[in-house]
Design an enzyme around this catalytic site. Structure first.
Site, mmCIF file in Angstrom:
data_model
loop_
_atom_site.group_PDB
_atom_site.id
_atom_site.type_symbol
_atom_site.label_atom_id
_atom_site.label_comp_id
_atom_site.label_asym_id
_atom_site.label_seq_id
_atom_site.Cartn_x
_atom_site.Cartn_y
_atom_site.Cartn_z
ATOM 1 N N GLU A 78 0.827 -1.209 0.000
ATOM 2 C CA GLU A 78 0.000 0.000 0.000
ATOM 3 C C GLU A 78 0.862 1.260 0.000
ATOM 4 O O GLU A 78 0.440 2.297 -0.458
ATOM 5 C CB GLU A 78 -0.951 0.029 1.200
ATOM 6 C CG GLU A 78 -2.197 -0.810 1.032
ATOM 7 C CD GLU A 78 -3.192 -0.234 0.038
ATOM 8 O OE1 GLU A 78 -3.146 0.958 -0.295
ATOM 9 O OE2 GLU A 78 -4.041 -1.005 -0.418
ATOM 10 N N ASP A 91 -6.522 9.469 -3.486
ATOM 11 C CA ASP A 91 -6.010 8.384 -4.322
ATOM 12 C C ASP A 91 -6.417 8.600 -5.777
ATOM 13 O O ASP A 91 -7.037 9.615 -6.106
ATOM 14 C CB ASP A 91 -6.457 7.019 -3.785
ATOM 15 C CG ASP A 91 -7.953 6.757 -3.928
ATOM 16 O OD1 ASP A 91 -8.670 7.540 -4.584
ATOM 17 O OD2 ASP A 91 -8.408 5.739 -3.381
#
Length: 168
Positions: free
Chosen positions: A34, A43
């Site tokens: 991640e 994101d």
């Protein structure tokens, strides 16, 4: 993309702790897939995210999170993922295989996992075919992303591993 030596060693070291410990090691920290971020960012899909992929209304945009806070968020976030995956997978799997599914479902959501061809193939006993399905999940916001391609390749390696000797 193969697993880095540092990530592979981290995964091997956590093997005795079970699939959840492996998933936390795979996803979390500075060398997790991640990529830990201590401050919130949007994101690729425009969702406020922090730490190891944590999203939700509790993300504080102007806060710097600690490793402990990030570790706690990841562990908490993985609990419903684990419950969902474990409740839907009907065949026996190794710890690494299960950890790969936790990582995948954490990233795409348990609803997408539930309705996936990957799960159908897995429950039909086609483990290799199910693991290969991971490579199809490389789009976000309508675009193909190199980061997702790399992540899916690493998840596939984990998914195909029955034990630590199989990690690539």
């Amino acid at each position: 993309m193969a697993l880095s030596n540092s990530l592979r060693n981290k995964l091997i070291a956590t093997a005795g702790g079970g699939a959840m410990a492996i998933a936390v090691a795979f996803l979390g920290g500075s060398n997790g897939v991640e990529g830990r971020e201590y401050t919130a960012y949007k994101d690729v899909a425009g969702v406020w995210t922090v730490c190891d992929g944590h999203t939700g209304p509790d993300v504080q945009v102007n806060k710097k999170y600690t490793d402990r806070e990030c570790d706690n968020l990841l562990w908490k976030d993985l609990q419903p993922v684990k419950k969902s995956v474990d409740g839907q997978v009907k065949i026996p799997l190794g710890e690494y295989q299960r950890a790969a599914l936790y990582s995948f479902a954490y990233n795409v959501g348990t609803g997408a996992f539930t309705n996936s061809t990957l799960l159908k193939k897995l429950n039909a006993g086609d483990v290799e075919g199910a693991c290969d399905e991971l490579r199809r999940w490389v789009y976000a916001g309508g675009q193909k992303w190199r980061g997702l391609m790399n992540r899916r390749d690493m998840e596939r390696s984990l998914c195909l591993a029955e034990n630590a000797n199989d990690l690539k």
